[in-house]
Design a protein around this motif. Structure first.
Motif, PDB file in Angstrom:
ATOM      1  N   MET A   1       0.855  -1.194   0.000  1.00 18.97           N
ATOM      2  CA  MET A   1       0.000   0.000   0.000  1.00 18.97           C
ATOM      3  C   MET A   1       0.888   1.240   0.000  1.00 18.97           C
ATOM      4  SD  MET A   1      -3.403   0.285   0.525  1.00 18.97           S
ATOM      5  CE  MET A   1      -4.254   1.849   0.275  1.00 18.97           C
TER       6      MET A   1
ATOM      7  N   GLY B   1      -1.432   1.641  -4.447  1.00 17.87           N
ATOM      8  CA  GLY B   1      -0.329   0.768  -4.033  1.00 17.87           C
ATOM      9  C   GLY B   1       0.291   0.108  -5.241  1.00 17.87           C
TER      10      GLY B   1
ATOM     11  N   PRO C   1      -6.845   0.117   4.793  1.00 17.54           N
ATOM     12  CA  PRO C   1      -5.640  -0.114   3.981  1.00 17.54           C
ATOM     13  C   PRO C   1      -4.646  -0.977   4.762  1.00 17.54           C
ATOM     14  CG  PRO C   1      -5.608   2.110   4.918  1.00 17.54           C
ATOM     15  CD  PRO C   1      -6.957   1.522   5.243  1.00 17.54           C
TER      16      PRO C   1
END
Ligand SMILES: [Zn+2]
Length: 312
Positions: free
Chosen positions: A259, A276, A294
């Protein structure tokens, strides 16, 4: 009022049983072994109740989730304990033969099932199952697990944080669903980032609000040091109340997904925005919306989610 407390490595964090009947609040913390702040919050609340002799109606039960993983500070050892609660899996583990070998987390699950079942059967009122978590990304607290408008609104009114409604069933293996199937109010409360003082405070405020909201105690019994109107309402800050999940970016180890740094839960993202990278190159957001969960930790099969305000 009776209080039972056990030593640090046991499943049970503590129990309160009021003389008068009232709601039964079952709190699980540390279902992920790298998320101990809920346990700290419960312990601090139990100390405050004891020291100030705060009257409690009904029953409070608090349990550690993944005792084995908590000891090692890892999310899980064999299997994610918050992804193995689909009906089929619970039925399977509940009918295990004595000679069958179980994963570490399946043993944890069996113990939890039995403890929580005992708690539920002792209930003398409304029963709520509250499952405390933190996440690897920073961001405001929220609830996962809307179950029909009526319950969602009641939970939101008590806690004042956004509710994520999992219509696609991305989290269908989460523990909260097992207790939904039993007809109980059951949700995961995400307090903020792992291992921060802020997450302990947010968790404490959430637990106090549930105790007050279900009539387990009254505001006038609480000492001035207890905050119940501080962090939750403020943190909402423009985030919608009801939120739906619209996309899950599934990842496996082989993807080498990474990410981009700096995303917080509920940050706005545009369609096509680079979020990402993996072994195939850039990973973009397929939709305009808000980023959710995330992945900023070593293990996990959810790279990120995209969410938006629920369209009813
Ligand atoms: Zn968690």
């Amino acid at each position: 009022m009776k209080y039972i407390s056990n030593n640090i490595h046991d499943r049970q964090i503590g129990e309160y049983h009021g003389i008068e009947s009232g709601a039964c609040i079952v709190i699980v913390a540390g279902l992920h072994g790298n998320e101990p702040t809920g346990i700290n919050a419960i312990q601090e609340i139990f100390s405050t109740i004891s020291e100030n002799q705060i009257p409690i109606k009904g029953d409070i039960f608090a349990y550690r989730g993944n005792v084995s993983a908590l000891k090692e500070g890892r999310r899980y050892l064999d299997k994610d304990l918050n992804r193995i609660w689909k009906k089929k899996l619970v039925d399977q583990v509940s009918t295990t033969k004595p000679n069958q070998t179980l994963a570490v987390e399946e043993k944890e699950q069996l113990e939890l099932l039995s403890e929580i079942e005992k708690a539920i059967s002792a209930s003398r009122g409304d029963t709520w199952i509250l499952d405390l978590h933190t996440s690897s990304a920073a961001g405001p607290p929220f609830i996962l697990g809307g179950q029909g408008n009526h319950v969602t609104e009641r939970v939101e009114n008590i806690l004042h944080v956004p509710v994520i409604i999992d219509t696609p069933g991305y989290f269908s293996g989460a523990m909260l669903n097992h207790y939904h199937r039993k007809g109980l109010v059951s949700f995961a409360f995400e307090a903020g980032q792992h291992n921060t003082k802020q997450s302990i405070e947010v968790n404490k405020e959430a637990i106090w609000r549930v105790l007050l909201g279900l009539g387990s105690t009254k505001i006038e019994f609480l000492p001035d040091s207890v905050n119940t109107e501080n962090l939750l309402k403020k943190s909402k800050n423009g985030i919608p109340t009801k939120i739906e999940l619209i996309y899950r970016h599934a990842v496996s180890k082989e993807d080498h997904f990474k990410m981009l740094p700096g995303f917080r839960n509920f940050d706005q993202v545009e369609q096509g925005q680079i979020l990402g990278h993996d072994k195939r190159g850039e990973v973009q957001s397929p939709e305009k919306g808000m980023i959710f969960l995330p992945l900023y930790q070593e293990i996990g099969e959810d790279g990120f989610f995209i969410v938006r305000e629920l369209r009813e």
